[in-house]
Enzyme design. Structure first.
Site, PDB file in Angstrom:
ATOM      1  N   ARG A  30      96.812  25.767  86.277  1.00 11.29           N
ATOM      2  CA  ARG A  30      98.220  25.704  86.658  1.00 11.29           C
ATOM      3  C   ARG A  30      98.816  27.105  86.781  1.00 11.29           C
ATOM      4  NH1 ARG A  30      97.426  20.802  84.191  1.00 11.29           N
ATOM      5  NH2 ARG A  30      98.833  19.034  84.690  1.00 11.29           N
ATOM      6  N   ASP A  52      85.718  25.313  86.642  1.00  8.53           N
ATOM      7  CA  ASP A  52      86.967  24.918  87.304  1.00  8.53           C
ATOM      8  C   ASP A  52      87.847  26.118  87.620  1.00  8.53           C
ATOM      9  OD1 ASP A  52      86.067  22.355  87.043  1.00  8.53           O
ATOM     10  OD2 ASP A  52      87.948  21.556  86.260  1.00  8.53           O
ATOM     11  N   ASN A  94      84.140  20.141  91.433  1.00  6.71           N
ATOM     12  CA  ASN A  94      84.636  18.860  90.930  1.00  6.71           C
ATOM     13  C   ASN A  94      85.913  19.076  90.126  1.00  6.71           C
ATOM     14  OD1 ASN A  94      84.660  16.101  90.545  1.00  6.71           O
ATOM     15  ND2 ASN A  94      83.183  16.109  88.864  1.00  6.71           N
ATOM     16  N   GLN A 173      97.935  13.985  88.035  1.00  4.89           N
ATOM     17  CA  GLN A 173      97.749  15.190  88.842  1.00  4.89           C
ATOM     18  C   GLN A 173      98.444  15.079  90.197  1.00  4.89           C
ATOM     19  OE1 GLN A 173      93.581  16.154  89.081  1.00  4.89           O
ATOM     20  NE2 GLN A 173      93.427  16.617  86.895  1.00  4.89           N
ATOM     21  N   ASP A 327      92.075  12.470  77.876  1.00  5.96           N
ATOM     22  CA  ASP A 327      90.840  13.240  77.717  1.00  5.96           C
ATOM     23  C   ASP A 327      90.365  13.236  76.269  1.00  5.96           C
ATOM     24  OD1 ASP A 327      90.672  13.853  80.392  1.00  5.96           O
ATOM     25  OD2 ASP A 327      91.713  15.762  80.213  1.00  5.96           O
ATOM     26  N   GLU A 355      85.776  12.725  86.132  1.00  2.00           N
ATOM     27  CA  GLU A 355      84.538  13.317  86.625  1.00  2.00           C
ATOM     28  C   GLU A 355      83.444  12.277  86.835  1.00  2.00           C
ATOM     29  OE1 GLU A 355      86.738  16.793  84.890  1.00  2.00           O
ATOM     30  OE2 GLU A 355      86.652  14.631  84.624  1.00  2.00           O
ATOM     31  N   ARG A 358      84.353   7.078  83.267  1.00  2.00           N
ATOM     32  CA  ARG A 358      84.130   7.319  81.845  1.00  2.00           C
ATOM     33  C   ARG A 358      84.137   6.043  81.012  1.00  2.00           C
ATOM     34  NH1 ARG A 358      87.817  12.864  81.257  1.00  2.00           N
ATOM     35  NH2 ARG A 358      86.171  14.303  81.919  1.00  2.00           N
ATOM     36  N   HIS A 401      81.479  17.099  81.598  1.00  2.15           N
ATOM     37  CA  HIS A 401      81.520  17.966  80.426  1.00  2.15           C
ATOM     38  C   HIS A 401      81.943  17.235  79.166  1.00  2.15           C
ATOM     39  CE1 HIS A 401      86.060  18.767  81.104  1.00  2.15           C
ATOM     40  NE2 HIS A 401      85.683  17.880  81.997  1.00  2.15           N
ATOM     41  N   ARG A 402      82.880  16.325  79.274  1.00  2.18           N
ATOM     42  CA  ARG A 402      83.381  15.654  78.071  1.00  2.18           C
ATOM     43  C   ARG A 402      82.371  14.633  77.538  1.00  2.18           C
ATOM     44  NH1 ARG A 402      87.721  18.191  77.257  1.00  2.18           N
ATOM     45  NH2 ARG A 402      89.166  18.736  78.931  1.00  2.18           N
ATOM     46  N   LYS A 429      82.084  23.333  82.869  1.00  4.92           N
ATOM     47  CA  LYS A 429      83.347  23.002  83.538  1.00  4.92           C
ATOM     48  C   LYS A 429      84.544  23.483  82.731  1.00  4.92           C
ATOM     49  CE  LYS A 429      85.853  19.055  85.507  1.00  4.92           C
ATOM     50  NZ  LYS A 429      86.030  19.580  86.856  1.00  4.92           N
TER      51      LYS A 429
END
Length: 667
Positions: A30, A52, A94, A173, A327, A355, A358, A401-402, A429
């Site tokens: 941002r 990212d 991504n 977003q 997240d 991504e 999930r 990544h998570r 990421k």
């Protein structure tokens, strides 16, 4: 970063110490874009260095923005009213935090731009944002499937006199992108300003709050009526704050909060300080702290930091609306495995457009560990795994990544089973050195796994061991280098390599000012990598290694090299003396003639002239001395596997040892 096909995480018992988190991805991308949309220069401190942010930085460069990086400090020379490049092809990987805001900003400014990414990005919906932008006169076309990237952007004919509708129930977003882009058109706004109206329930409201607070830092105050109507005043314009500090990532903090809550062991050995983010964070995921406390974690706040200690164990089951922390809620899914009853995570439909899907991915992978999981359209119900029923599992990460970071928390299971993380490099990421950070503060439940490679001089131990360590992502111990360094230090201090000087030699060994860095060996501030490979250094090492006091002095140094996630150690007594409980011991050998020819080729390459006959005689003398010494004579450990590599390449030897190791794993 572990750039490996997979990484095995041994069973862990606790975390202790302190960890410094990387900058927030949400804030980093941002502020990068906001700094680019200003006139003048902005300096960003503690910027996240990740996949990212790299794609965002590259996009800004292609648009003509000035970018200078120095570690985690970025200096951005903004574009002002308009990109200096009116056309560009932008690859955004991504990174949703780059794709969505850049789409909106460039559509409002106008030009000839193409935005695309990896295949998964082309499966992540963007149609609601495109519809909102088209409604205000932006020109955007799909070049693939309608509703998804890739996109092309042209020159707009803006219509700002009516409220701009945008759906809020798919991704926050979309609203963030509009909010950040529309001040660029505020000089064309009607007297009442530019109005955005959210259609339906807005998800992930805390992320919108981050956007509004950062926009205010850059001089644009947005008027909000609840979470449905947002107004950007006519004449609004971004102004650089000059300097801005990026908070550490609250989502990343969740993994260490969980690890602290799951820690076991003595008081004082499971106290973790997480630096860079505090309870006053502007990030919505800081509310994860409330959820973790509800489960029983002991968390206190300090200025710019959190302190975590184990609290209630087992953790308390929860039933929670996770919409504010989409997240970080993934971390709760793994913590639920350690709870005292079934837990339900609700209102997480947005997981399906991240991504990866999930919801489906988490349900699938938790089941591999032994959990019972019910997957709904917007919820997960997780039944914990009872002690004695955990399964060692190879966890797929879906280039997410998570998923990888969450999966590592399964290593704290009470049954002491390891977990394999597929494609660990995906953490790049947002947190490239996540696993290194975890291993730096974690304590293993049992001994760190060690593979010992013993054998005579010139058998290829070091080359094999270093290659194995690289393939496994483990640490490497060249024990011979320690004895070579001792011999080198002795010569430089004028100490004779004799039994009479044994106490003095042991004192030198204990105080060696050595360090290993980037594949090089340093003594004090001198690179001695080549010096300790000389023939004289090898002969000196053989002499000092026969002295019991020297061996005792180096014993603890070698034992201390066993660090997470594992160690490959080569030498002459790794399996017999230093690591007698190692789960895999290999005794590597080759015929004297073969070893002499290998050494001859090495010395010739260095420009050293020596005959094969002399080398054979020297190797036979060393073998006899090493086998006959009273302390730790050279011999295979009783449970060592013999590997004669006379006719094998290094690659073949590596594959054989890896096959032996894999055969002993539970995956």
């Amino acid at each position: 970063m572990y750039d490996l096909p997979s990484l095995d995480v041994p069973a862990l018992s606790a975390v202790n110490g302190r960890v410094r988190l990387p900058g927030s991805k949400s804030i980093s991308n941002r502020v990068l874009l906001l700094a680019a949309l200003c006139s003048g220069r902005t300096v960003l401190h503690e910027l996240l260095d990740s996949d990212d942010t790299r794609v965002m930085l590259q996009a800004l460069r292609l648009l003509g923005c000035g970018v200078a990086l120095e570690g985690t400090r970025a200096t951005i020379d903004g574009l002002g009213d308009r990109p200096r490049q009116a056309q560009a092809d932008l690859f955004l990987g991504n990174a949703g935090t780059a794709m969505r805001p850049l789409t909106a900003a460039l559509a409002v400014l106008g030009g000839a731009y193409t935005l695309h990414g990896v295949p998964r990005m082309h499966e992540r919906p963007i149609g609601d944002l495109v519809d909102a932008l088209r409604a205000l006169g932006c020109r955007i076309d799909y070049t693939g499937q309608a509703g998804y990237p890739p996109l092309t952007i042209g020159t707009p004919a803006l219509r700002l006199d009516q409220p701009i509708p945008v759906r809020g129930d798919v991704s926050s977003q979309f609203l963030t992108a509009l909010l950040m882009a529309l001040p660029l058109a505020a000089d064309q706004a009607p007297a009442g300003g530019i109005v955005i109206e959210v259609q339906g329930e807005l998800i992930s409201k805390p992320y919108i709050d981050i956007t509004l607070k950062l926009m205010a830092r850059f001089g644009v105050a947005v008027q909000r009526e609840g979470w449905q109507r947002f107004t950007i005043a006519r004449g609004s314009r971004y102004r650089s704050p000059g300097q801005i500090q990026v908070e550490a990532d609250a989502s990343s903090a969740s993994y260490f909060i969980a690890a602290g809550a799951l820690s076991t062991g003595a008081i004082g050995q499971n106290d973790l300080k997480i630096e860079g983010v505090g309870l006053d964070s502007i990030q919505g995921d800081i509310r994860f702290v409330d959820a973790a406390r509800q489960m029983g974690a002991d968390i206190t706040g300090e200025p710019g930091a959190l302190r975590v200690r184990p609290g209630r164990q087992p953790l308390r089951a929860i039933d929670l609306d996770c919409n504010p922390i989409p997240d970080a809620a993934m971390t709760l899914a793994v913590m639920a495995l350690y709870a005292d009853g079934p837990s339900t995570l609700r209102n997480i439909a947005s997981w399906r457009v991240k991504e990866t899907d999930r919801l489906a991915a988490m349900a699938c992978e938790l089941r591999k560990l032994g959990a019972t999981v019910d997957e709904g359209p917007d919820f997960l119900r997780i039944v914990p795994i009872a002690p004695g029923h955990w399964r060692a599992a190879s966890i797929a990460t879906y280039d997410d990544h998570r998923m990888a970071m969450c999966a590592s928390l399964a290593a704290f299971n009470p049954d002491g089973v390891p977990v394999r993380i597929q494609d660990p490099r995906c953490v790049a990421k947002t947190f490239p050195d996540y696993f290194e950070t975890l291993f730096g503060i974690a304590r293993p439940r049992a001994d760190v796994p060690v593979i010992c490679i013993d054998g005579p001089t010139a058998s290829g131990k070091g080359t094999l061991a270093a290659a194995l360590a690289a393939r496994l992502g483990w640490h490497y111990l060249d024990s011979g280098a320690l004895y070579r360094l001792t011999g080198l230090a002795a010569r430089r201090h004028g100490v004779a390599l004799e039994t009479a000087q044994e106490p003095r030699l042991a004192e030198l060994a204990r105080a060696l000012p050595l360090r290993f860095a980037d594949g090089r060996v340093w003594l004090d501030d001198e690179d001695v990598s080549e010096a300790i490979r000389a023939e004289q250094a090898g002969m000196d090492a053989s002499r000092v290694s026969a002295l019991p006091a020297v061996r005792a002095a180096l014993f603890e140094l070698q034992r201390g090299a066993a660090r997470l996630p594992g160690l490959v150690a080569d030498g002459r007594d790794m399996g017999t003396v230093i690591f007698p409980a190692a789960p895999l011991k290999v005794f590597l050998t080759a015929g004297v003639q073969e070893r002499a020819e290998r050494r001859h080729r090495q010395l010739q390459a260095r420009g050293v002239s020596v005959t094969l006959e002399d080398l054979c005689a020297d190797l036979q003398e060393r073998d006899a001395r090493d086998q006959a010494r009273a302390t730790a004579p050279l011999k295979p450990a009783p449970d060592a596997l013999l590997l004669d590599n006379s006719a094998l390449s290094i690659e073949q030897s590596v594959e054989q040892v890896l096959a032996w190791w894999q055969a002993r794993q539970p995956f």
